[in-house]
Structures are given as structure tokens and as C-alpha cells.
Design an enzyme around this catalytic site. Structure first.
Site, short mmCIF file in Angstrom:
data_model
loop_
_atom_site.label_atom_id
_atom_site.label_comp_id
_atom_site.label_asym_id
_atom_site.label_seq_id
_atom_site.Cartn_x
_atom_site.Cartn_y
_atom_site.Cartn_z
N LYS A 126 0.86 -1.19 0.00
CA LYS A 126 0.00 0.00 0.00
C LYS A 126 0.89 1.23 0.00
O LYS A 126 2.03 1.19 0.48
CB LYS A 126 -0.90 0.01 1.23
CG LYS A 126 -2.22 0.74 1.05
CD LYS A 126 -3.19 -0.04 0.19
CE LYS A 126 -4.53 0.68 0.07
NZ LYS A 126 -5.52 -0.10 -0.69
N ASP A 166 -6.76 4.19 -5.28
CA ASP A 166 -7.44 4.07 -3.99
C ASP A 166 -8.13 5.41 -3.78
O ASP A 166 -8.37 6.15 -4.74
CB ASP A 166 -6.42 3.75 -2.88
CG ASP A 166 -7.08 3.27 -1.58
OD1 ASP A 166 -7.44 2.08 -1.52
OD2 ASP A 166 -7.25 4.07 -0.65
#
Length: 444
Positions: A126, A166
Site C-alpha cells: 500500500k 485508492d
């Protein structure tokens, strides 16, 4: 002290101030106790949990860029490469003022298990920045993305780390990031997913997380002798996940009556009109309160409270810890029968425990919202093959993946004497594959 408690204590001690990361580790390890206790001697000797909770690599860097007034701005940039035991790191880039290292570690940790559940060869990662794209011009967003990629490109690649979008990173941002990667490396490869269809993107990617959420929800309901058709649904959020979850739920005969954004929520007893939501959010980039301008019979409420709307099914699709214990009690009081998470850890631990203890079906995010990353992996496959599948082909593969994820979670829960506990089942199924791969590859 048990191995689980020992490792959790170390995580808190060694990662101070990272509350979301602590929460994610505790939730996962608590649900894995039955597996870990049964293999404690082997796991301790190989330091399995110590390796599992520690990212393989964290890259932290500054991101200088110039705004439209000629002023230099500096943001923080990160990439947390958490676990590559089963494939290259895979996970989104988040652009939001709340982004910090602790939140990205929590997301990367969760991503590792989520990616494992898909059955596809992708590890967990991430990244992102505390940059806020809201209110910025296209040129400012481009300047930031180019500066961000100028540092990040050294650490990513089609077989090393494949970021995606995202929160705050949509088609515009992916395009700017990909263009800069290509300029810097001279490589035209599948290093980013969520790309535009003209340069290697996949059909159905935008819809994937929302569609996948409904596919696994429907499978869970069917398995428990319930139907989605005819149910009243409340969905928090109004971005891609919420919008396409609403679309697929409506296609299956459910009625979505409420959606929200960070300012408040709209309630439409006749059913949310998705064409209106898409016009507001995808075209005008407006606020959900504008819905009542087009649909006067709907009601807009400022602030929190969407979970007080009576429903059969609740789908939290906004952000972490948005559904708390009081919200869970309100859902139960209003007859809610199922909750499935479209966001990452949107339900607090107390709320999750209450929901499960009160007989409400619950599907955790690492299983329920895995459709997005699964379709990103399918985009990687298409890039490697130098071909493009049709929307229906991708959608069919997505459906099969989500059905298989439910089967894995259901089977793991039953194997360890916890039928219907899909939180434990998803964690166990994801954990077993990652740990088996880690142990097979030896200590390094």
C-alpha cells in the site's frame, strides 16, 4: 503469555502511535488463535508471526511540487511493501490528508490476506501521500503525480510492485503517474492498474469492487437460505465502490434507499436513482446533498447517522471505523440481517463483535471488497498477454473469484469449529496460504 499476545504486545511497543495498524493486527491475530496455538512450536521456531507483522520494506520520501501560484509545496510520500511471499506487491495508492505511515501499514497488512484470498499470485502492499487532490487543478495534480512517481519508480515494476488506485487516485491520477513512469524508465509495462482503456486498462475495473461486494453478499445470503431480491439496502459512501455496489444490488432486485459522503447522507424511500448519483459524483464531482435538488422527495441529513435508516442489509463502503457499536445496535434494532464491508476495516472491533454475537451475517472487507484487487490482477494478466478481455469475460472471472473467496472463508471457519464466522474464516484462509509460502521459501 501466548504467542499471539506476545507478538501483539511487541507490535504496540515497536510501532507507537499507529492505532489503525494495532487494531488490524489484533483483529487478525485474535481470529487466528486456534490455528496459531495448534502450530505454536513450529511457528515460534521460524518466527512466523514476527515476519508476518513486519513489512518487508517501507519507502518514505518527500514530494515537492509547484502550485498554480508558483509556490513550491512539499508533501510526504510512502510505499509500504508488506509481503511478497505469493507474488509481487499489489495494493493501491491513497491521496488524502489523513494518510500516514501507520494507516498504510494497516492497509498493507490487510491487503496481504485479501490478495491471498483471491487465489491470484499477488502479495500485499500500500502507498500514498497526505496530498489532497480535492480543489486542485488538473495541472497541480499532474505536477504532484509526476514528482511522486519520480521517486517511487525506483521501487516498482511489473514483477516487483504494481500499485493501483485508492481514495483520491482515479483515472486522472493513474494516467499522470503512468506517463511519468514510462518517461523515466522507457518501459511500457503493466506496472500500474486502473489504467485507461486506451493504454492497457481493463474493462470492468471501475465496477469491480462494488460488483464483487454484491457477488459475495449474494453467495453468503444464498448459503444461509436468504435472498437479495426484495431486500432494503443502505450503503455508506458514493464513490466507485458504493455506486457500483448499488447498481449491482438493484440489478439483483434489491432496493437501495440511502447513500452518503463525508458531509452527510441522502435517504430516498423510493430507491436511489443512480443516474443522479453518477451525474453528481462522476461528472460534476459534487456533494451528495445535491441529490435532493434532482429528487425533491428525497431527504438529506447533514453529518453522521446513515446507519439509523431501517434496512435489511448494510454495506459500509466509505472509510475505516465508520460503523461503531452504537451504529451496530441501531442496525439490529431496525432488523438488519446482514453486513458486508465494501471498505477497509469500516466496522470497529466492538461493532463487529456485537453484530456477530447477535446473529447478523457479517462478511469482512478482506473478503468482501477483494473484487477490486482481483480485477487489477486480471488487468496485470491481460497486460502480460498483450490482449484485452471483454467486459463480460472479466465480470465472469470476477464473479467466480468472489464465489471462491466465500467458499474458502466458509470452509476454513467450519474446519476450525466456527461455522458462520466469516471473519475468522477469511483470516484463516488468507493466513494459511501466505504462511505456507513463507515457510516454503526459507528464512532470509
Amino acid at each position: 503469555m501466548s504467542y499471539v499476545d506476545e507478538i501483539y504486545a511487541k507490535v504496540v511497543e515497536q510501532n507507537p502511535g499507529e492505532a489503525e495498524f494495532h487494531q488490524a493486527v489484533k483483529e487478525v491475530l485474535d481470529s487466528l488463535r486456534v490455528v496459531i496455538d495448534a502450530n505454536e512450536e513450529k511457528y515460534r521456531k521460524l518466527a512466523v508471526l514476527e515476519n508476518l507483522v513486519e513489512p518487508e520494506r517501507i519507502i518514505s520520501f518527500r514530494v515537492p511540487w509547484v502550485d498554480d501560484k508558483g509556490q513550491v509545496q512539499v508533501n510526504k510520500g510512502y510505499r509500504v511493501q508488506f509481503n511478497s511471499a505469493i507474488g509481487p506487491y499489489k495494493g493501491g495508492l491513497r491521496l488524502h490528508p489523513s494518510v500516514n505511515q501507520g494507516i498504510l501499514k494497516f492497509l498493507g497488512f490487510e491487503q496481504t490476506f485479501k490478495n491471498s484470498l483471491t487465489g491470484l499470485p499477488i502479495g500485499g502492499g500500500k502507498g500514498g501521500s497526505n496530498f489532497d487532490p480535492k480543489g486542485k487543478s488538473d495541472r497541480e495534480v499532474m505536477a504532484f503525480c509526476q514528482s511522486f512517481m519520480t521517486e517511487l519508480y525506483k521501487y516498482i515494476g511489473a514483477d516487483q510492485d504494481v500499485p493501483a488506485g485508492d481514495i483520491g487516485v482515479g483515472a486522472r491520477e493513474i494516467g499522470y503517474l503512468y506517463g511519468q513512469y514510462k518517461r523515466l524508465t522507457g518501459l511500457y509495462e503493466g506496472v500500474l492498474t486502473g489504467k485507461g482503456l486506451t493504454y492497457g486498462g481493463s474493462l470492468a475495473r471501475k465496477e469491480a469492487t462494488g460488483f464483487g461486494l454484491i457477488y459475495i453478499l449474494k453467495e453468503m445470503l444464498t448459503h444461509n437460505n436468504m435472498e437479495l431480491a426484495g431486500k432494503t439496502v443502505v450503503i455508506s459512501g458514493s464513490g466507485n465502490v458504493a455506486t457500483y455496489a448499488a447498481q449491482k444490488a438493484q440489478q439483483f432486485g434489491a432496493k437501495v434507499v440511502a447513500m452518503s459522503d463525508s458531509n452527510g447522507y441522502v435517504y430516498d424511500p423510493d430507491g436511489i436513482k443512480l443516474d443522479v448519483v453518477k451525474e453528481i459524483k462522476e461528472v460534476r464531482r459534487g456533494r451528495i446533498k445535491e441529490y435532493v435538488d434532482a429528487v425533491p422527495t428525497a431527504k438529506y441529513t447533514e453529518g453522521k447517522g446513515i446507519w439509523t435508516v431501517p434496512c435489511d442489509i448494510a454495506l459500509p463502503c466509505a472509510t475505516q471505523n465508520e460503523l461503531n457499536l452504537d451504529d451496530a445496535k441501531a442496525l439490529k434494532a431496525n432488523g438488519c440481517q446482514a453486513v458486508a464491508e465494501g471498505a477497509n476495516m469500516p466496522t470497529t472491533r466492538e461493532a463487529t463483535d456485537f453484530i456477530q454475537a447477535n446473529g447478523i451475517l457479517f462478511m469482512p472487507g478482506k473478503a468482501a471488497n477483494a473484487g477490486g484487487v482481483a480485477t487489477s490482477a486480471l488487468e496485470m494478466s491481460q497486460n502480460s498477454l498483450r490482449m484485452s478481455w471483454t467486459f463480460d469475460e472479466v465480470d465472469a472471472k470476477l464473479h467466480d473469484i468472489m464465489v471462491n473467496i466465500f467458499a474458502k472463508a466458509d470452509d476454513a471457519a467450519k474446519r476450525y469449529g466456527m461455522p458462520g464466522n466469516y471473519v475468522a474464516g477469511a483470516n484463516i484462509a488468507g493466513f494459511e496460504k501466505v504462511v505456507d509460502a513463507m515457510m516454503a521459501q526459507g528464512v532470509c
